[in-house]
Design a protein around this motif. Structure first.
Motif, PDB file in Angstrom:
ATOM      1  N   ALA A 222      53.740  15.187  77.070  1.00 19.42           N
ATOM      2  CA  ALA A 222      54.300  14.057  76.245  1.00 19.42           C
ATOM      3  C   ALA A 222      53.541  13.801  75.035  1.00 19.42           C
ATOM      4  CB  ALA A 222      54.487  12.600  77.301  1.00 19.42           C
ATOM      5  N   ILE A 223      52.344  14.393  75.044  1.00 18.38           N
ATOM      6  CA  ILE A 223      51.493  13.813  73.929  1.00 18.38           C
ATOM      7  C   ILE A 223      51.742  14.388  72.667  1.00 18.38           C
ATOM      8  CG2 ILE A 223      48.839  14.299  72.882  1.00 18.38           C
ATOM      9  CD1 ILE A 223      47.919  14.105  75.667  1.00 18.38           C
ATOM     10  N   LEU A 351      45.746   9.835  69.279  1.00 14.28           N
ATOM     11  CA  LEU A 351      45.396  11.283  68.925  1.00 14.28           C
ATOM     12  C   LEU A 351      45.737  11.535  67.450  1.00 14.28           C
ATOM     13  CD1 LEU A 351      43.911  13.987  69.656  1.00 14.28           C
ATOM     14  CD2 LEU A 351      45.898  14.597  70.658  1.00 14.28           C
ATOM     15  N   GLY A 352      47.149  11.309  67.299  1.00 18.26           N
ATOM     16  CA  GLY A 352      47.631  11.490  65.879  1.00 18.26           C
ATOM     17  C   GLY A 352      47.140  10.841  65.079  1.00 18.26           C
ATOM     18  N   GLY A 353      46.482   9.680  65.088  1.00 13.80           N
ATOM     19  CA  GLY A 353      45.948   8.813  64.307  1.00 13.80           C
ATOM     20  C   GLY A 353      44.525   9.266  64.040  1.00 13.80           C
ATOM     21  N   ILE A 354      43.850   9.787  65.145  1.00 11.49           N
ATOM     22  CA  ILE A 354      42.597  10.340  65.002  1.00 11.49           C
ATOM     23  C   ILE A 354      42.548  11.466  64.034  1.00 11.49           C
ATOM     24  CG2 ILE A 354      40.792  11.307  66.311  1.00 11.49           C
ATOM     25  CD1 ILE A 354      41.267   9.481  68.446  1.00 11.49           C
ATOM     26  N   ILE A 355      43.477  12.590  64.247  1.00  9.87           N
ATOM     27  CA  ILE A 355      43.619  13.822  63.849  1.00  9.87           C
ATOM     28  C   ILE A 355      43.856  13.587  62.117  1.00  9.87           C
ATOM     29  CG2 ILE A 355      44.896  15.898  63.173  1.00  9.87           C
ATOM     30  CD1 ILE A 355      45.387  15.760  66.275  1.00  9.87           C
ATOM     31  N   TRP A 363      46.073  20.308  59.790  1.00 12.14           N
ATOM     32  CA  TRP A 363      45.675  20.634  61.098  1.00 12.14           C
ATOM     33  C   TRP A 363      46.207  19.996  62.384  1.00 12.14           C
ATOM     34  CZ3 TRP A 363      42.941  24.864  62.350  1.00 12.14           C
ATOM     35  CH2 TRP A 363      42.157  25.552  61.342  1.00 12.14           C
ATOM     36  N   PHE A 364      47.242  18.875  61.695  1.00 12.54           N
ATOM     37  CA  PHE A 364      47.662  18.022  62.727  1.00 12.54           C
ATOM     38  C   PHE A 364      48.327  18.440  63.863  1.00 12.54           C
ATOM     39  CE2 PHE A 364      51.013  14.797  64.269  1.00 12.54           C
ATOM     40  CZ  PHE A 364      50.208  13.785  64.071  1.00 12.54           C
ATOM     41  N   TYR A 365      49.191  19.697  63.760  1.00  9.75           N
ATOM     42  CA  TYR A 365      49.830  20.262  64.914  1.00  9.75           C
ATOM     43  C   TYR A 365      49.017  21.411  65.527  1.00  9.75           C
ATOM     44  CZ  TYR A 365      53.840  17.399  64.361  1.00  9.75           C
ATOM     45  OH  TYR A 365      54.632  16.245  64.302  1.00  9.75           O
ATOM     46  N   PRO A 366      48.364  22.068  64.804  1.00 12.89           N
ATOM     47  CA  PRO A 366      47.492  23.220  65.419  1.00 12.89           C
ATOM     48  C   PRO A 366      46.234  22.455  66.627  1.00 12.89           C
ATOM     49  CG  PRO A 366      47.606  23.741  63.131  1.00 12.89           C
ATOM     50  CD  PRO A 366      48.229  22.357  63.318  1.00 12.89           C
ATOM     51  N   VAL A 367      45.720  21.311  66.173  1.00 12.01           N
ATOM     52  CA  VAL A 367      44.940  20.887  67.128  1.00 12.01           C
ATOM     53  C   VAL A 367      45.390  20.355  68.443  1.00 12.01           C
ATOM     54  CG1 VAL A 367      43.393  18.686  67.287  1.00 12.01           C
ATOM     55  CG2 VAL A 367      43.347  19.890  65.261  1.00 12.01           C
ATOM     56  N   MET A 368      46.894  19.957  68.425  1.00 15.06           N
ATOM     57  CA  MET A 368      47.242  19.372  69.468  1.00 15.06           C
ATOM     58  C   MET A 368      47.722  20.865  70.628  1.00 15.06           C
ATOM     59  SD  MET A 368      50.058  16.679  68.543  1.00 15.06           S
ATOM     60  CE  MET A 368      49.246  15.042  67.563  1.00 15.06           C
TER      61      MET A 368
END
Length: 393
Positions: A222-223, A351-355, A363-368
């Motif tokens: 879900a993240i 997590l999205g806000g931190i990234i 890097w928004f999606y690769p980090v996930m």
């Protein structure tokens, strides 16, 4: 060969319809609350608290709702939950300030907790256990369609008629929950306990132990879904992408509809492992597509991948939680599953806000992708139990 009996009895259809109205009511309001709170005088920080209040309430009250669902009529709890949602949303309409908006958001959250837990459990009582997977597939589909349809309606409507008038639609949907459940014949009363059992001291259980790995996997999948729901518009704007981002969740809903119609009978026969592998590969795919997205083609592929990733595993986890739990703890299993969903719903935007605030947007999606090894580890440690759910019929 005998003709297969349909699971779609009048009661099943009515409970699914009530669930659609309930999810529609809540998802309809979510995109409006932040702007409405600020219009009423809330600061950005306080508006954020108001928006998040429903998830916060849900995380703390899930176990109580689960225990109540196992001990009281599902009809009664759904009626109370629907009424609380109606009162909360009508409160949004009449509130003169953001302070009272927070109070009504809390009331709405109480109704949200009751309805999510008891309706899932109610549905599991209305179908044979060996068809719970199929039932949950269509139940999840109704929820997914409401999640995709409601925000699109509210975002477009409030721009025409304003916040207060637009929110009345949400209140009417909540009222339809109460009306619809009145026509359900099987009200899922809990079994009468022997006198010796009644004398035992009641113990509040926090989680359904067998469903805990399911909840953990639900949270991880879900993240990125909820991070995308919260940030995809800002993400495309920051990258200056010329794409029709408003179509993203519509494509997701259409693909999900096709998947669940095509695979509806497999949810009761295929073990957990193949579903998890499919959804994990699809999650990797859609995160990569979102990372490299330049055109509407990549966007559409990402949306389809999300349907095979989060959309597919959502129903599988929900039905697995129901099948792993003993009948007397299905309400608690439902609350445990939704606790995982609440955690993912909360952590995704955070997590999205931190990234977004600490890294370049690319890097928004690769980090996930960090969720992938965690998913694999949890599955490997619990694969025997998770794969046994289908055999528990």
């Amino acid at each position: 060969m005998a003709k297969k009996e349909s699971i779609f009895t009048k009661d099943v259809v009515l409970v699914m319809a009530a669930s659609f109205f309930f999810i529609f009511s809540n998802m309809y309001c979510n995109p409006l609350i932040n702007g409405y709170a600020q219009e009423l005088g809330a600061s950005s920080a306080f508006a954020g608290i108001i928006v998040g209040m429903m998830s916060i309430v849900a995380m703390f009250l899930r176990p109580i709702a689960g225990n109540m669902t196992d001990h009281y009529s599902k009809y009664r709890l759904a009626s109370i939950g629907g009424l609380l949602c109606f009162v909360g949303v009508m409160g949004y309409v009449i509130t003169p300030n953001s302070g009272l908006l927070l109070v009504f958001r809390l009331i709405n959250g109480l109704g949200y907790v009751l309805c999510t837990v008891c309706m899932t459990t109610w549905l599991s009582y209305l179908v044979p256990l060996n068809h719970v997977g199929e039932a949950m597939s269509f139940y999840g589909l109704m929820n997914a369609l409401a999640m995709a349809f409601a925000p699109a309606v509210s975002i477009n409507l409030y721009r025409i008629i304003g916040y207060r008038a637009a929110i009345i639609i949400s209140a009417l949907a909540a009222l339809m929950v109460v009306v619809t459940v009145q026509f359900v014949g099987n009200r899922a009363q809990p079994k009468v306990q022997p006198q010796s059992e009644k004398k035992k001291k009641f113990h509040l259980k926090i989680i359904q132990r067998d469903s805990l790995p399911v909840a953990a996997l639900t949270a991880l999948f879900a993240i990125p879904y909820f991070a995308t729901q919260a940030d995809i518009v800002a993400y495309t704007e920051q990258r200056h992408l010329p794409i029709a981002v408003g179509s993203y969740f519509l494509i997701y809903a259409i693909v999900l509809l096709a998947i669940r119609l095509f695979l509806r009978n497999q949810f009761d026969t295929v073990r957990f492992g193949p579903w998890l592998i499919t959804s994990t590969v699809a999650t990797i795919f859609y995160l990569i597509m979102l990372a490299i997205m330049r055109t509407n083609i990549e966007m559409a592929l990402a949306a389809a991948g999300m349907a095979f990733g989060y959309g597919l595993i959502y129903s599988v986890c929900q039905s697995t939680a129901m099948m792993l739990a003993p009948e007397s703890e299905r309400g608690l299993a439902s609350s445990t599953f939704f606790l995982g969903l609440d955690i993912g719903m909360t952590l995704g935007p955070i997590l999205g806000g931190i990234i977004d605030s600490t890294m370049p947007v690319k890097w928004f999606y690769p980090v996930m992708l960090i969720i992938i090894p965690l998913i694999i580890i949890i599955y490997l440690f619990n694969r025997q139990k998770l794969n046994s759910a289908v055999g528990n019929h």
